[in-house]
Enzyme design. Structure first.
Site, PDB file in Angstrom:
ATOM      1  N   HIS A   1      45.843  37.943  51.508  1.00  0.00           N
ATOM      2  CA  HIS A   1      45.192  38.288  50.451  1.00  0.00           C
ATOM      3  C   HIS A   1      44.243  39.447  50.631  1.00  0.00           C
ATOM      4  O   HIS A   1      43.856  40.343  49.522  1.00  0.00           O
ATOM      5  CB  HIS A   1      44.544  36.895  49.838  1.00  0.00           C
TER       6      HIS A   1
ATOM      7  N   ASP B   1      40.034  47.490  50.561  1.00  0.00           N
ATOM      8  CA  ASP B   1      40.448  45.341  49.730  1.00  0.00           C
ATOM      9  C   ASP B   1      41.752  45.201  49.896  1.00  0.00           C
ATOM     10  O   ASP B   1      42.295  46.326  48.844  1.00  0.00           O
ATOM     11  CB  ASP B   1      39.226  45.826  48.975  1.00  0.00           C
TER      12      ASP B   1
HETATM   13  P1  ADQ Z   1      36.561  39.127  47.834  1.00  0.00           P
HETATM   14  O1  ADQ Z   1      36.786  39.763  48.946  1.00  0.00           O
HETATM   15  O2  ADQ Z   1      36.457  37.595  47.537  1.00  0.00           O
HETATM   16  O3  ADQ Z   1      38.022  38.003  47.092  1.00  0.00           O
HETATM   17  P2  ADQ Z   1      37.915  39.836  45.216  1.00  0.00           P
HETATM   18  O4  ADQ Z   1      38.705  40.011  44.639  1.00  0.00           O
HETATM   19  O5  ADQ Z   1      37.022  40.722  44.319  1.00  0.00           O
HETATM   20  O6  ADQ Z   1      37.403  39.680  46.614  1.00  0.00           O
HETATM   21  O7  ADQ Z   1      36.951  38.106  43.898  1.00  0.00           O
HETATM   22  C1  ADQ Z   1      35.575  38.021  44.098  1.00  0.00           C
HETATM   23  C2  ADQ Z   1      35.392  37.141  43.189  1.00  0.00           C
HETATM   24  O8  ADQ Z   1      34.554  36.531  43.418  1.00  0.00           O
HETATM   25  C3  ADQ Z   1      35.699  37.346  41.334  1.00  0.00           C
HETATM   26  O9  ADQ Z   1      36.577  36.781  41.603  1.00  0.00           O
HETATM   27  C4  ADQ Z   1      34.123  37.788  40.880  1.00  0.00           C
HETATM   28  O10 ADQ Z   1      33.795  37.588  39.847  1.00  0.00           O
HETATM   29  C5  ADQ Z   1      33.647  36.379  42.198  1.00  0.00           C
HETATM   30  N1  ADQ Z   1      32.422  37.071  42.451  1.00  0.00           N
HETATM   31  C6  ADQ Z   1      32.256  37.773  43.510  1.00  0.00           C
HETATM   32  N2  ADQ Z   1      30.006  38.031  43.443  1.00  0.00           N
HETATM   33  C7  ADQ Z   1      30.290  36.854  42.851  1.00  0.00           C
HETATM   34  C8  ADQ Z   1      29.006  35.871  42.479  1.00  0.00           C
HETATM   35  N3  ADQ Z   1      27.813  37.045  42.282  1.00  0.00           N
HETATM   36  N4  ADQ Z   1      28.860  35.161  41.519  1.00  0.00           N
HETATM   37  C9  ADQ Z   1      30.195  34.758  40.658  1.00  0.00           C
HETATM   38  N5  ADQ Z   1      31.553  35.360  40.945  1.00  0.00           N
HETATM   39  C10 ADQ Z   1      31.713  36.216  41.852  1.00  0.00           C
HETATM   40  C11 ADQ Z   1      40.027  37.794  48.307  1.00  0.00           C
HETATM   41  C12 ADQ Z   1      39.991  39.876  48.665  1.00  0.00           C
HETATM   42  C13 ADQ Z   1      40.196  40.656  47.483  1.00  0.00           C
HETATM   43  C14 ADQ Z   1      41.637  39.730  46.865  1.00  0.00           C
HETATM   44  C15 ADQ Z   1      41.083  38.466  46.737  1.00  0.00           C
HETATM   45  C16 ADQ Z   1      42.234  37.978  44.846  1.00  0.00           C
HETATM   46  O11 ADQ Z   1      39.152  40.076  49.781  1.00  0.00           O
HETATM   47  O12 ADQ Z   1      40.662  42.038  48.595  1.00  0.00           O
HETATM   48  O13 ADQ Z   1      41.271  40.487  45.718  1.00  0.00           O
HETATM   49  O14 ADQ Z   1      41.125  37.992  47.540  1.00  0.00           O
HETATM   50  O15 ADQ Z   1      43.304  37.474  46.880  1.00  0.00           O
END
Ligand code: ADQ
Length: 488
Positions: A165, A369
């Site tokens: 991921h 990311d």
């Molecule tokens: P993350 O590093 O966690 O994921 P991201 O892809 O942005 O990053 O996903 C975060 C998720 O958590 C989103 O669905 C977001 O809405 C939710 N989220 C974040 N902060 C929140 C909050 N304060 N309250 C509620 N929800 C919150 C890892 C990798 C990414 C990759 C994903 C999926 O680092 O690059 O996109 O996995 O593969």
């Protein structure tokens, strides 16, 4: 999952086995990835194995069934010591910084690697007798790089796929690892390696290309000693319709943000040094410094719950951010307006969707990311007739295909400040055009299709150990020293 053209294939008769560090524990799974995998398992039946959220117990008690519906969820328990060495240690203080371009934050402790290998060996032992030869095993993320190798040692011959991921590390970064050659060896025990982007795929192929143990076949697969592995990109997405629906549902929460200035800029992240938050705050400060007197008053709403706080680098980023936010608010606040609202806790996903729709712009400024789902959620949540503008880092995987977002260099504070000004004054027609292009990308990568594509591809892979002990029988015409780049 929907009907697929591999239905009827004997390789599909087995169950799907998913392994991920996290496992959903409640009745209604939430979060894009969890929902997609839940859907895939409901369709095919099977097993989901992951770490129990309660880490206080002993580490060697076997698997606990936490739910049985149309498929089974089994959890393994980590002891405190395993949590420290495997999870906080090797996974999050070695592999995470390494893959996110922060080799300076890597903590090389012998016990971390030992703990990581021990947990992978233990999970393999717990899993091995639950896997039949015609099953399909899908392993997720950097917590389980060596898992397929450990399963193979125990005689598991089923197809095993892996999805990373987070970004694939550049070749030079791999030298930071205690045993750099292990990385390719671990990955070569999978039949299929799935990565987020074409850039990650190129990096993975570069690793194999530079390894004397690897040989490229003309069909694009990599032969690594006695194993054969395919490398493909599968950009992950979100549940587009569910998110769009939640964003458009009238709710009292729509009043939220009413006191946040005339224009709202939103950022939503786990509090992590890879997300580029300090420069984001500085860019918003520079925007406020430079904006004309008569421009509407804008606020930045940053939602960033702390994670992994027992790792020093995570405590440091929290302190840095609070200092910058305090300084900027001190300089710019007025009696009836605070320019930066910084919320430290998770927000309900439906409320998040409403806030995205309310915001005129969204800042995704990751320094590295894998994909970044927030970028896709923001686009899905917009009103197509009056959409907001996504400001997106070139270093987020989402930036590879969402080229009609305002792409920025997250190291360049002034460029980001200009992008905020551009976004907040962008004419409606341009906003609609950019949003429509981004929405097409978001729809193309909808998360249920993502899971379907990966599982179909894995089920069509060269069977495990096809060339085991028979390397000379591989027809010469399928061998090639010329790398065949493969993307999807
Ligand atoms: P993350 O590093 O966690 O994921 P991201 O892809 O942005 O990053 O996903 C975060 C998720 O958590 C989103 O669905 C977001 O809405 C939710 N989220 C974040 N902060 C929140 C909050 N304060 N309250 C509620 N929800 C919150 C890892 C990798 C990414 C990759 C994903 C999926 O680092 O690059 O996109 O996995 O593969």
């Amino acid at each position: 999952m929907a009907h697929s053209d591999t239905e009827g294939d004997p390789a599909m008769s087995g169950k799907l086995v998913v392994v991920s560090n996290r496992i959903p524990t409640g009745d209604t799974p939430s979060g894009g990835l969890v929902v997609a995998l839940h859907g895939a398992l409901e369709q095919s039946g099977g097993l989901w194995v992951g770490a129990h959220p309660d880490t206080a117990g002993p580490g060697d008690t076997g698997l606990t069934e936490i739910d049985r519906g149309s498929y089974t969820r089994l959890a393994f328990h980590l002891s405190e010591a395993e949590y420290d060495s495997y999870y906080l240690g090797f996974a999050n203080s070695v592999l995470w910084p390494l893959c996110h371009g922060r080799a300076d934050l890597v903590e090389l402790e012998r016990s971390y690697e030992e703990g990581y290998m021990a947990v992978n060996r233990r999970v393999a032992r717990l899993l091995a007798d639950k896997i039949e030869p015609d099953d399909t095993v899908w392993v997720h993320d950097y917590h389980f790089l060596p898992l397929a190798g450990e399963l193979r040692k125990l005689g598991v011959s089923a197809r095993i796929g892996y999805f990373l991921h987070i970004p694939f590390p550049p070749l030079s970064a791999l030298s930071t690892l205690p045993s750099p050659d292990d990385f390719a060896d671990w990955l070569a025990s999978y039949n299929l390696i799935g990565l987020q982007t074409r850039r990650d795929t190129a990096r993975c192929l570069e690793m194999f290309r530079s390894d004397p143990r690897a040989e490229f076949m003309t069909d694009g697969t990599v032969k690594f000693q006695d194993r054969v592995v395919s490398v493909r990109s599968f950009p992950i997405g979100i549940e587009v319709d569910r998110f769009a629906e939640a964003a458009a549902t009238p709710t009292d929460a729509a009043d939220l943000g009413a006191d946040m200035g005339e224009q709202l800029v939103i950022g939503v992240d786990r509090l992590d040094y890879s997300k580029g938050l300090p420069n984001r705050f500085r860019a918003f400060g520079e925007y406020l410094d430079r904006k004309p007197e008569d421009a509407p008053r804008a606020s930045l709403l940053q939602v960033a719950p702390p994670t992994r706080e027992r790792v020093a680098a995570y405590r440091a980023i929290r302190a840095e951010l609070e200092e910058i936010a305090g300084r900027l608010n001190g300089a710019h606040s007025e009696l009836d307006w605070t320019p930066i609202r910084y919320i430290h806790h998770a927000v309900d996903r439906d409320l998040l969707a409403v806030l995205y729709r309310r915001a005129e712009a969204c800042l995704v400024t990751s320094l590295a990311d894998g994909m970044n789902l927030v970028a896709k959620e923001y686009v899905a949540a917009q009103d197509p007739e009056d959409p907001g503008v996504l400001i997106l880092s070139r270093f987020a995987g989402a930036g590879e295909d969402m080229t009609e977002a305002l792409l920025v260099n997250p190291y360049d504070v002034s460029e980001m400040a200009e992008a905020i000004a551009t976004a907040l004054s962008m004419p409606l027609e341009e906003r609609k055009r950019r949003h429509a292009a981004c929405l097409r990308v978001v729809r193309d990568s909808d998360v249920s299709g993502w899971a379907q594509r990966f599982v179909d591809c894995l089920r069509n892979c060269v069977p495990t150990l096809a060339y085991d002990g028979l390397p000379d029988e591989v027809p010469e015409r399928t061998r090639s020293r010329t790398p065949v780049p493969e993307t999807s």
